[in-house]
Design a protein around this motif. Structure first.
Motif, PDB file in Angstrom:
ATOM      1  N   ALA A  48      56.899  73.262  74.440  1.00 33.74           N
ATOM      2  CA  ALA A  48      58.179  73.497  73.767  1.00 33.74           C
ATOM      3  C   ALA A  48      58.862  74.745  74.328  1.00 33.74           C
ATOM      4  CB  ALA A  48      57.963  73.644  72.262  1.00 33.74           C
ATOM      5  N   VAL A  49      58.104  75.837  74.443  1.00 33.86           N
ATOM      6  CA  VAL A  49      58.702  77.103  74.875  1.00 33.86           C
ATOM      7  C   VAL A  49      59.086  77.054  76.352  1.00 33.86           C
ATOM      8  CG1 VAL A  49      58.286  79.576  75.168  1.00 33.86           C
ATOM      9  CG2 VAL A  49      57.509  78.413  73.084  1.00 33.86           C
ATOM     10  N   GLU A  50      58.173  76.560  77.183  1.00 34.34           N
ATOM     11  CA  GLU A  50      58.498  76.492  78.612  1.00 34.34           C
ATOM     12  C   GLU A  50      59.635  75.498  78.855  1.00 34.34           C
ATOM     13  OE1 GLU A  50      54.944  75.815  80.976  1.00 34.34           O
ATOM     14  OE2 GLU A  50      53.833  77.198  79.686  1.00 34.34           O
ATOM     15  N   GLY A  51      59.586  74.383  78.127  1.00 37.22           N
ATOM     16  CA  GLY A  51      60.616  73.359  78.306  1.00 37.22           C
ATOM     17  C   GLY A  51      61.994  73.834  77.876  1.00 37.22           C
ATOM     18  N   ALA A  52      62.034  74.789  76.944  1.00 39.61           N
ATOM     19  CA  ALA A  52      63.319  75.275  76.440  1.00 39.61           C
ATOM     20  C   ALA A  52      64.023  76.188  77.450  1.00 39.61           C
ATOM     21  CB  ALA A  52      63.109  76.012  75.118  1.00 39.61           C
ATOM     22  N   GLN A  53      63.313  76.542  78.501  1.00 43.23           N
ATOM     23  CA  GLN A  53      63.897  77.486  79.465  1.00 43.23           C
ATOM     24  C   GLN A  53      64.410  76.787  80.722  1.00 43.23           C
ATOM     25  OE1 GLN A  53      61.398  81.117  79.750  1.00 43.23           O
ATOM     26  NE2 GLN A  53      60.040  80.030  78.347  1.00 43.23           N
ATOM     27  N   VAL A  54      64.263  75.465  80.752  1.00 44.68           N
ATOM     28  CA  VAL A  54      64.662  74.730  81.967  1.00 44.68           C
ATOM     29  C   VAL A  54      65.565  73.558  81.584  1.00 44.68           C
ATOM     30  CG1 VAL A  54      62.588  75.364  83.272  1.00 44.68           C
ATOM     31  CG2 VAL A  54      62.561  73.337  81.796  1.00 44.68           C
ATOM     32  N   ASP A  55      66.058  72.817  82.580  1.00 43.95           N
ATOM     33  CA  ASP A  55      66.911  71.671  82.277  1.00 43.95           C
ATOM     34  C   ASP A  55      66.083  70.550  81.647  1.00 43.95           C
ATOM     35  OD1 ASP A  55      66.286  69.432  84.454  1.00 43.95           O
ATOM     36  OD2 ASP A  55      66.097  71.426  85.372  1.00 43.95           O
ATOM     37  N   PHE A  56      66.762  69.579  81.064  1.00 40.96           N
ATOM     38  CA  PHE A  56      66.104  68.544  80.262  1.00 40.96           C
ATOM     39  C   PHE A  56      65.045  67.772  81.053  1.00 40.96           C
ATOM     40  CE2 PHE A  56      65.613  64.545  78.058  1.00 40.96           C
ATOM     41  CZ  PHE A  56      65.577  64.935  76.727  1.00 40.96           C
ATOM     42  N   ASP A  57      65.396  67.356  82.275  1.00 38.53           N
ATOM     43  CA  ASP A  57      64.446  66.520  83.020  1.00 38.53           C
ATOM     44  C   ASP A  57      63.214  67.301  83.469  1.00 38.53           C
ATOM     45  OD1 ASP A  57      65.688  63.799  83.113  1.00 38.53           O
ATOM     46  OD2 ASP A  57      67.370  65.027  83.792  1.00 38.53           O
ATOM     47  N   THR A  58      63.412  68.576  83.777  1.00 44.31           N
ATOM     48  CA  THR A  58      62.243  69.406  84.122  1.00 44.31           C
ATOM     49  C   THR A  58      61.375  69.588  82.881  1.00 44.31           C
ATOM     50  OG1 THR A  58      63.674  70.570  85.686  1.00 44.31           O
ATOM     51  CG2 THR A  58      61.532  71.564  85.231  1.00 44.31           C
ATOM     52  N   ALA A  59      62.020  69.757  81.735  1.00 41.09           N
ATOM     53  CA  ALA A  59      61.264  69.913  80.481  1.00 41.09           C
ATOM     54  C   ALA A  59      60.384  68.690  80.230  1.00 41.09           C
ATOM     55  CB  ALA A  59      62.224  70.137  79.314  1.00 41.09           C
ATOM     56  N   LEU A  60      60.939  67.497  80.522  1.00 40.75           N
ATOM     57  CA  LEU A  60      60.144  66.277  80.334  1.00 40.75           C
ATOM     58  C   LEU A  60      58.901  66.284  81.224  1.00 40.75           C
ATOM     59  CD1 LEU A  60      62.771  63.354  80.135  1.00 40.75           C
ATOM     60  CD2 LEU A  60      61.475  64.370  78.258  1.00 40.75           C
ATOM     61  N   ARG A  61      59.059  66.811  82.438  1.00 40.62           N
ATOM     62  CA  ARG A  61      57.901  66.842  83.344  1.00 40.62           C
ATOM     63  C   ARG A  61      56.865  67.858  82.869  1.00 40.62           C
ATOM     64  NH1 ARG A  61      58.420  63.911  87.810  1.00 40.62           N
ATOM     65  NH2 ARG A  61      56.822  64.997  88.998  1.00 40.62           N
ATOM     66  N   ILE A  62      57.341  68.981  82.362  1.00 37.25           N
ATOM     67  CA  ILE A  62      56.405  69.992  81.829  1.00 37.25           C
ATOM     68  C   ILE A  62      55.614  69.386  80.662  1.00 37.25           C
ATOM     69  CG2 ILE A  62      56.287  72.182  80.548  1.00 37.25           C
ATOM     70  CD1 ILE A  62      58.664  73.150  82.267  1.00 37.25           C
ATOM     71  N   GLU A  63      56.348  68.723  79.772  1.00 35.01           N
ATOM     72  CA  GLU A  63      55.711  68.051  78.632  1.00 35.01           C
ATOM     73  C   GLU A  63      54.641  67.066  79.133  1.00 35.01           C
ATOM     74  OE1 GLU A  63      58.387  66.044  75.589  1.00 35.01           O
ATOM     75  OE2 GLU A  63      57.246  64.322  76.333  1.00 35.01           O
ATOM     76  N   GLY A  64      54.972  66.332  80.200  1.00 35.99           N
ATOM     77  CA  GLY A  64      54.043  65.356  80.772  1.00 35.99           C
ATOM     78  C   GLY A  64      52.748  65.993  81.257  1.00 35.99           C
ATOM     79  N   ARG A  65      52.869  67.155  81.903  1.00 37.35           N
ATOM     80  CA  ARG A  65      51.673  67.846  82.413  1.00 37.35           C
ATOM     81  C   ARG A  65      50.761  68.251  81.249  1.00 37.35           C
ATOM     82  NH1 ARG A  65      51.425  66.359  87.249  1.00 37.35           N
ATOM     83  NH2 ARG A  65      53.247  66.806  88.525  1.00 37.35           N
ATOM     84  N   TYR A  66      51.351  68.828  80.218  1.00 41.36           N
ATOM     85  CA  TYR A  66      50.533  69.263  79.067  1.00 41.36           C
ATOM     86  C   TYR A  66      49.925  68.060  78.341  1.00 41.36           C
ATOM     87  CZ  TYR A  66      51.763  74.184  79.454  1.00 41.36           C
ATOM     88  OH  TYR A  66      51.882  75.476  79.892  1.00 41.36           O
ATOM     89  N   PHE A  67      50.653  66.952  78.353  1.00 42.00           N
ATOM     90  CA  PHE A  67      50.161  65.724  77.724  1.00 42.00           C
ATOM     91  C   PHE A  67      48.916  65.227  78.460  1.00 42.00           C
ATOM     92  CE2 PHE A  67      50.420  60.974  77.734  1.00 42.00           C
ATOM     93  CZ  PHE A  67      50.175  60.756  76.389  1.00 42.00           C
ATOM     94  N   VAL A  68      49.025  65.157  79.794  1.00 39.20           N
ATOM     95  CA  VAL A  68      47.903  64.654  80.603  1.00 39.20           C
ATOM     96  C   VAL A  68      46.665  65.531  80.405  1.00 39.20           C
ATOM     97  CG1 VAL A  68      47.091  64.294  82.958  1.00 39.20           C
ATOM     98  CG2 VAL A  68      49.378  63.527  82.285  1.00 39.20           C
ATOM     99  N   ASP A  69      46.893  66.826  80.351  1.00 37.96           N
ATOM    100  CA  ASP A  69      45.778  67.766  80.151  1.00 37.96           C
ATOM    101  C   ASP A  69      44.996  67.392  78.884  1.00 37.96           C
ATOM    102  OD1 ASP A  69      44.361  70.322  80.579  1.00 37.96           O
ATOM    103  OD2 ASP A  69      45.383  70.923  78.734  1.00 37.96           O
ATOM    104  N   LEU A  70      45.718  67.006  77.842  1.00 39.58           N
ATOM    105  CA  LEU A  70      45.056  66.624  76.582  1.00 39.58           C
ATOM    106  C   LEU A  70      44.406  65.242  76.688  1.00 39.58           C
ATOM    107  CD1 LEU A  70      47.731  67.820  73.993  1.00 39.58           C
ATOM    108  CD2 LEU A  70      45.599  68.970  74.614  1.00 39.58           C
ATOM    109  N   VAL A  71      45.111  64.313  77.311  1.00 39.14           N
ATOM    110  CA  VAL A  71      44.599  62.931  77.375  1.00 39.14           C
ATOM    111  C   VAL A  71      43.250  62.876  78.089  1.00 39.14           C
ATOM    112  CG1 VAL A  71      44.980  60.628  78.352  1.00 39.14           C
ATOM    113  CG2 VAL A  71      46.863  61.826  77.248  1.00 39.14           C
ATOM    114  N   VAL A  72      43.116  63.606  79.189  1.00 39.95           N
ATOM    115  CA  VAL A  72      41.869  63.506  79.960  1.00 39.95           C
ATOM    116  C   VAL A  72      40.759  64.385  79.369  1.00 39.95           C
ATOM    117  CG1 VAL A  72      43.076  62.881  82.084  1.00 39.95           C
ATOM    118  CG2 VAL A  72      42.501  65.282  81.657  1.00 39.95           C
ATOM    119  N   GLY A  73      41.071  65.208  78.399  1.00 43.40           N
ATOM    120  CA  GLY A  73      40.060  66.076  77.784  1.00 43.40           C
ATOM    121  C   GLY A  73      39.229  65.347  76.726  1.00 43.40           C
TER     122      GLY A  73
END
Ligand code: NAD
Length: 711
Positions: free
Chosen positions: A262-287
């Protein structure tokens, strides 16, 4: 009927009605069929854009859309990260095409939408919800150790702001009723029927032909400001600190990843925020933690609530009038939840005064509920009217269920059943809330042992979500089916176990407490012991919990178990500590002194002489090992419960341990902890053997587990 999971048709007003309707499942999820069909539909819509005035998305299922596909997510291994990222990126790209469609797109959310379901809605320009009983909206991914990776973190943050979005929607994953969802702003308006959701959606389209998302319009600013905003910058550092404080060091990565996205995504454009969200999501999914939590809170809960332990072939049972015997701490709470379920309740104690005191507990809860706006005065009063306090057995006439919660004594319990059975319905269900006495023994002293069953509640009854149902040797299937229905009727989760001393929950929690107390006998600092249990993720530190339960309880249980075991009895290093404290008059919270000091019933700190009394000078400790010892000893005792036939199913063990006795949620429960341990069952056994060599035979794993490790 289409064979596709998403279909569309243009209606007479030129609106494309997109219908979510997976042909192979009772609920829509973000599976391959959805992705494939949604992609095709969007492509077709884009081709037809000029002929369309807008798009309405609705569902042909009972719920709007159930969310991500948990089968797929929980089978993703450590090497599947890139594939998961690609998959979620594609889902998000589709939703992005929808929200940039250039014509108004409205979600007519004609049923519950959770997780991915709400995320589809969030990608629409407007959301119409359904104001009906049982419908909820929210992003509960965090409760499964995940985050909303379909754009949910990014859109909620841009809609509600970082602080508001994190606290009210993302961090705890609340399932909001329609009215609350409307207040929060995740739903824009409410309808009362599916037809009306579509009518309202179309009316909005007609009034907003130029619709676009706020974040795609020039000059857009995040509500409450971006992280660089001085006001927000001043409070933001407190968020991770608070999170750490709440989690007390327990290994729960999801809330942290959500906040970061949320915090990192709020500092960039919308599409970059979606990619940041995706990275954090994957980190959780594979854990491992998301796998543990998904297993327990989705698959195991679904199995239990779906009635896997309820015998087939019996009609659903709903009591009309319940007799609650004993209006003490437990009886008072049981009367409340029964009245809440809409049943008449007769609350019986030895005197009318004692029974009224029991009812006063419900009065207190109702008053609190009314004050907080959780219940209307009218409904609260109706609930209280259902509870009749009495000291007269004759008032039990007509009761078709008895729930007994008098003192813990075989003779007394049998006597109150005998008295009650003179007046209640001849086929009434007979339940005891005993926490330790064998059900078979209690049933032996009364007529109709086949109708007798254990219904073990947890304190405080109105808050604790579990009931442990205990089958005695002679309990009939019909009785079990009724007890199961009663438990669901009072909106608790039933686990079903066989009779044994301490059943499953009391027996297993006893090993946790003994392990913690025995650390004191090893000279470990009490503060360190408390820290180790918190860090493991237990809701209450172990010595504090022992104080709550009172120290005379394990003494009593020990005496009974010792008598039953005879020569096979093995003393525990914790025994001497408990005996010393009881001898010093420190029996726990109810006695005003225990491991802790209490002033006016409030805990004020560890007893200052605790260290010196038990020579707590051993500072050479590994905190992680202390935490593991607690988790291991409960897991090993659970395996013994399986071997002895006390437990029959894994979901009962996992859910019973988390909901009943505070086994840490991140583990997925007491069996899943073993399965998910690094190196699997074999890794668990290897580590347990180290503990056995260091701390004694209580860590010796049963043969059954050892065999599974080598299999
Ligand atoms: P309590 O002492 O608070 O209440 C017991 C009540 O039973 C008292 O009000 C007493 O007056 C009443 N009583 C005694 N004889 C009676 C009689 N002949 N007829 C009617 N009422 C009579 O005890 P509690 O903590 O509520 O526990 C009650 C039962 O629930 C016990 O069997 C206990 O093991 C079990 N239990 C307790 C907990 C817990 O956390 N306290 C949890 C699960 C189960």
């Amino acid at each position: 009927m289409s064979d596709k999971a998403v279909r569309w048709a243009k209606d007479s007003d030129g609106v494309a009605i997109v219908t979510l309707d997976d042909p192979n499942a009772s609920a829509n999820t973000m599976n391959d069929a959805y992705k494939q069909a949604m992609g095709e539909v969007i492509t077709e819509l884009e081709a037809a854009r000029d002929e369309l005035s807008g798009v309405v998305i609705t569902s042909a299922k009972k719920t709007f859309f159930a969310g991500g596909n948990l089968d797929d997510l929980s089978s993703a291994g450590p090497d599947d990260g890139p594939a998961v990222f690609e998959n979620v990126t594609e889902v998000k790209a589709q939703l992005r095409r929808l929200e940039k469609f250039g014509k108004p797109v409205v979600a007519a959310m004609n049923g519950t939408a959770l997780g991915g379901g709400l995320e589809i809605g969030l990608a629409c320009h407007h959301r119409v919800g359904l104001d009906a009983r049982g419908v909820v909206y929210g992003l509960p991914e965090v409760t499964l150790g995940l985050l909303p990776g379909g754009g949910g973190v990014t859109r909620i943050t841009r809609m509600l702001g970082i602080a508001n979005g994190f606290m009210n929607v993302l961090a705890q994953g609340q399932r909001h009723k329609p009215q609350k969802a409307l207040e929060l702003g995740i739903i824009d308006e409410l309808a009362t029927s599916t037809e009306e959701t579509i009518t309202l959606a179309k009316a909005w389209i007609a009034a907003n032909p130029e619709a676009a998302q706020p974040w795609d319009k020039p000059g857009y600013k995040i509500p409450g400001g971006a992280p660089s905003n001085p006001k927000l910058a001043a409070i933001l550092p407190a968020f991770p600190a608070n999170l750490r404080k709440q989690l007390k060091g327990a290994p729960m990565p999801a809330p942290r990843n959500i906040l970061a996205a949320a915090v990192e995504g709020a500092q960039v454009d919308f599409d970059t925020a979606l990619r940041i969200e995706g990275r954090y999501f994957v980190d959780l999914v594979v854990g491992q933690v998301s796998k543990n939590m998904t297993k327990a809170f989705f698959f195991d809960l679904q199995a239990i609530n779906g009635g896997k332990s309820r015998p087939d072939g019996y009609d659903k049972y709903t009591p009309r009038k319940a007799a609650v015997l004993g209006a003490g701490m437990m009886g008072a709470g049981i009367a409340y939840v029964c009245a809440q379920a809409g049943w008449e309740v007769v609350l019986k104690d030895v005197s009318l005064e004692a029974a009224e005191k029991g009812k006063a507990y419900s009065e207190g809860l109702v008053a609190k509920g009314v004050k907080r706006g959780k219940v209307t005065l009218e409904k609260g009063e109706a609930l209280l009217e259902k509870i009749t306090p009495t000291a007269d057995y004759n008032d039990l006439a007509g009761c078709d269920i008895v729930i007994e919660a008098v003192f813990e004594s075989v003779e007394l319990k049998q006597e109150v059943f005998r008295e009650a059975m003179k007046v209640i319905e001849p086929d009434a269900l007979l339940c005891s809330n005993t926490s330790t006495l064998p059900i078979t023994e209690l049933a032996a002293g009364i007529e109709r042992p086949g109708d007798f069953i254990g219904l073990h509640f947890f304190s405080p009854v109105d808050k604790m979500p579990l009931v442990e149902i205990i089958k005695g040797e002679r309990t009939s299937d019909a009785t079990l089916a009724k007890a199961f229905d009663v438990t669901l009727g009072i909106r608790k989760t039933p686990i079903v176990v066989n009779d044994s001393r301490g059943f499953f929950t009391s027996r297993v929690i006893g090993t946790f407490i003994n392990e913690g107390v025995s650390m004191l006998a090893e000279g470990i600092d009490p503060q360190t012991i408390e820290q180790a249990s918190s860090q493991a993720g237990y809701p209450a530190p172990v010595l504090q919990l022992m104080d709550e339960l009172t120290l005379t309880l394990p003494q009593k249980i020990r005496k009974e178990s010792q008598a039953a075991a005879g020569d096979a009895w093995v003393a525990h290093p914790a025994d001497a500590i408990v005996d010393t404290l009881v001898d010093l008059g420190r029996t726990g919270k109810s006695g005003g002194a225990g491991f802790y000091e209490y002033v006016d019933g409030k805990r004020v700190g560890l007893w200052k002489d605790l260290r010196s009394t038990f020579h707590a000078t051993n500072h050479d400790v590994d905190l992680h090992e202390l935490s593991e010892r607690m988790l291991f000893i409960e897991a090993i005792e659970t395996q013994r419960c399986f071997d002895e036939g006390v437990l029959e199913t894994v979901p009962d063990a996992n859910i019973g341990s988390i909901f009943g006795i505070g086994y840490p949620a991140w583990t997925g429960g007491v069996v899943q902890y073993v399965e998910g341990y690094p190196g699997g069952v074999a890794g668990f056994v290897k580590r347990a053997d180290e503990f056995r060599d260091k701390y004694g035979p209580r860590f010796d794993v049963p043969k059954s587990l050892r065999e599974r490790a080598t299999a």
